[in-house]
Design a protein around this motif. Structure first.
Motif, PDB file in Angstrom:
ATOM      1  N   UNK A   1       0.844  -1.202   0.000  1.00  0.00           N
ATOM      2  CA  UNK A   1       0.000   0.000   0.000  1.00  0.00           C
ATOM      3  C   UNK A   1       0.880   1.253   0.000  1.00  0.00           C
ATOM      4  N   UNK A   2       1.909   1.236   0.850  1.00  0.00           N
ATOM      5  CA  UNK A   2       2.802   2.397   0.915  1.00  0.00           C
ATOM      6  C   UNK A   2       3.572   2.553  -0.393  1.00  0.00           C
ATOM      7  N   UNK A   3       4.037   1.422  -0.941  1.00  0.00           N
ATOM      8  CA  UNK A   3       4.820   1.476  -2.173  1.00  0.00           C
ATOM      9  C   UNK A   3       3.986   2.040  -3.315  1.00  0.00           C
ATOM     10  N   UNK A   4       2.696   1.684  -3.346  1.00  0.00           N
ATOM     11  CA  UNK A   4       1.830   2.178  -4.421  1.00  0.00           C
ATOM     12  C   UNK A   4       1.792   3.705  -4.398  1.00  0.00           C
ATOM     13  N   UNK A   5       1.654   4.279  -3.203  1.00  0.00           N
ATOM     14  CA  UNK A   5       1.580   5.739  -3.087  1.00  0.00           C
ATOM     15  C   UNK A   5       2.926   6.376  -3.422  1.00  0.00           C
ATOM     16  N   UNK A   6       4.000   5.815  -2.885  1.00  0.00           N
ATOM     17  CA  UNK A   6       5.326   6.399  -3.110  1.00  0.00           C
ATOM     18  C   UNK A   6       5.663   6.369  -4.602  1.00  0.00           C
ATOM     19  N   UNK A   7       5.426   5.204  -5.242  1.00  0.00           N
ATOM     20  CA  UNK A   7       5.753   5.088  -6.663  1.00  0.00           C
ATOM     21  C   UNK A   7       4.917   6.053  -7.498  1.00  0.00           C
ATOM     22  N   UNK A   8       3.651   6.218  -7.123  1.00  0.00           N
ATOM     23  CA  UNK A   8       2.809   7.127  -7.897  1.00  0.00           C
ATOM     24  C   UNK A   8       3.196   8.585  -7.657  1.00  0.00           C
ATOM     25  N   UNK A   9       3.227   8.976  -6.373  1.00  0.00           N
ATOM     26  CA  UNK A   9       3.374  10.403  -6.045  1.00  0.00           C
ATOM     27  C   UNK A   9       4.787  10.923  -6.242  1.00  0.00           C
TER      28      UNK A   9
END
Lengths: 385, 159
Positions: free
Chosen positions: B40-48
């Motif tokens: 979940x955290x990786x999804x946000x970091x990679x996107x943002x």
């Protein structure tokens, strides 16, 4: 920027050019774009949620649940739509996040407890949505790279998304209503191009993948993870006989189908099943992954076999497979499926003896059920309480 | 807008979302919960912090600031609110095609990677997706050059 003050003047045009480099006044990133993209994305998510719940409860029904068995294509449609809407959500979600991205850096970041709550819920919504679509897309490509259960996660995240989305809509309701209808604005070419790109991408993704679930788009199925009608006997396969480790047990001449209920049991050879009245029907195999293919099946109605064994077809039954490896070696079906005229113990497919990869010597094919529940290489059928 | 209605919608939403969290916390092992949290955290970091900055840079490089000057404030009688200055329609078409092709690639590239990793049987990922994606890009690039070429010729003729 109002229409009247900016009309025509060189100064204003210069100001427009400068402001385009500054995100907050970028019309692509205005609330109107967020509403236009957001309502479509919300609709796609709602469709995914409803069709996803249907698929989930077909596989894990609560005891009181009964499901429609007609039209026979019902699951083909709902799950095809589920996957198509999910795929179309990818450009929509990226676009939605793009339109609001500068707001991530709002200053001061938090102005009140309510604001903190709103932002926390947005964080949850964004994170869950990004991951939900990522694992959904990976799953239809059979790329199982995650350290958790796909189904449980996809299901739990769906509730998280729907809940935080509802709260997000409630928080933003005045602004959504304000920008629901287009209002004249001076400069919106960038916005129009942006929306055209997003809708073109979503439409193209739909058009070039839908061919895995319907013959209508089979001709332009450039990117669907399956091809309609492609596979042994014109039908795609998920688990082969080799993968299920049934290569010897399925062709064993001693194979029998054991049917048992309270106080009764009977064993059928394949020839005995063939000697019973045969039913034929066109029923689609529709996978949870969204692909499906209609096929011509021939075999004995399950209710016929149950009746001849002395079992009331209006029973809840468990079907077990010969397979020793992998999930879905058994399936449970409620009385609405067990007693349905079109729930078959299939022996032939598209005019030939059932292929080993499609479940020879016999498999279950029932209308309106996910492919994972259409148990192959069946060995026992028993009534459960 | 009715504050009571909105407040109750927020509370209902939080309730529904909590059910999802409850499912994770009660049915997942600790390993799975940690794995999910990381993803979940990786999804946000990679996107943002990867995808959006990279796209922002590319967009600024490829499309720049000049696109805004393609639209002139609409004349008094025009209903659309703006009118296109010459050439902007062609740029609109080319930009739409290029951005759309990028977005389609977002969905197709993982498919190519998945195919490269190998599949359990030949009916899974039966297409040559890299080939098909190349054709799509070839079509888009050809269309872009055609549209821009027509624009250049038209501009010459006008002069």
């Amino acid at each position: 920027m109002t229409t009247d003050s900016s009309r025509g003047s060189r100064f204003d045009r210069a100001r427009i050019a400068v402001s385009s480099t500054l995100a907050p006044s970028d019309p692509v990133r205005g609330p109107r774009t967020a509403v236009v993209v957001g309502r479509l994305l919300g609709l796609a998510f709602a469709v995914c949620f409803v069709t996803g719940l249907f698929s989930h409860f077909l596989q894990d029904p609560l005891s009181w649940m009964r499901f429609p068995t007609r039209p026979v294509t019902i699951y083909q449609i709902t799950q095809g739509v589920h996957v198509a809407a999910g795929l179309a959500s990818v450009p929509l979600l990226l676009a939605k996040l793009w339109t609001v991205f500068p707001r991530l850096f709002t200053w001061p970041p938090i102005t009140s407890w309510v604001h903190l709550l709103e932002r926390a819920l947005i964080g949850v919504l964004v994170s869950a949505s990004l991951l939900e679509l990522t694992i959904g897309v990976m799953n239809i490509y059979h790329w199982y790279g995650w350290p958790f259960s796909f189904r449980s996660t996809h299901y739990a995240l769906a509730w998280v998304i729907v809940g935080s989305l509802l709260a997000h809509i409630a928080f933003q309701l005045p602004r959504i209503i304000e920008h629901w209808r287009v209002r004249p604005s001076t400069v919106e070419l960038d916005r129009r191009i942006f929306l055209a790109s997003i809708f073109t991408a979503a439409g193209a993704i739909l058009a070039t993948t839908a061919g895995q679930s319907t013959k209508l788009f089979a001709g332009i199925n450039l990117f669907g993870p399956r091809r309609y009608g492609e596979g042994p006997q014109g039908l795609p396969v998920n688990r082969t006989a080799a993968a299920a480790e049934v290569l010897t047990t399925a062709v064993d001449p001693e194979w029998r189908l054991d049917v048992s209920g309270p106080g009764v049991s009977r064993r059928f050879t394949r020839d005995e099943l063939l000697a019973l009245p045969q039913t034929q029907a066109v029923i689609p195999i529709a996978c949870v992954e969204g692909w499906s293919t209609a096929a011509w099946w021939r075999g004995v109605a399950l209710r016929e076999v149950l009746s001849r064994t002395g079992i009331d077809p209006n029973s809840r039954i468990r079907v077990s497979s010969l397979q020793t490896r992998g999930g879905y070696a058994t399936s449970v079906m409620g009385p609405e499926f067990a007693s349905d005229d079109l729930t078959l113990i299939a022996l032939e497919l598209n005019g030939e003896v059932l292929d080993l990869d499609h479940g020879y010597p016999a498999r279950i094919i029932a209308p309106g059920r996910p492919g994972v529940l259409q148990t192959k290489w069946i060995s026992t059928i028993e009534v459960i309480a | 807008m009715n504050v009571a209605l909105r407040t109750s919608l927020v509370l209902i939403g939080i309730g529904i979302a909590s059910y999802g969290a409850f499912l994770v916390l009660t049915r997942f092992g600790l390993d799975q919960i940690i794995g999910l949290a990381i993803w979940l955290a990786a999804a946000v970091v990679l996107h943002d912090f990867v995808l959006v900055p990279v796209v922002t840079l590319i967009a600024r490089f490829a499309f720049g600031q000049k696109t805004r000057s393609l639209a002139e404030p609409g004349s008094a009688g025009s209903g659309s609110g703006f009118r296109l200055i010459p050439g902007s329609r062609r740029l609109a078409i080319t930009r739409t095609l290029l951005v759309a092709a990028c977005l389609i690639s977002v969905v197709v590239v993982p498919e190519i990677v998945a195919l490269g990793r190998g599949v359990a049987n030949p009916t899974i990922l039966p297409g040559d997706y890299a080939h098909n994606l190349l054709w799509l890009w070839a079509f888009v690039v050809a269309a872009v050059f055609t549209v821009l070429g027509v624009g250049l010729i038209a501009a010459r003729l006008r002069r």
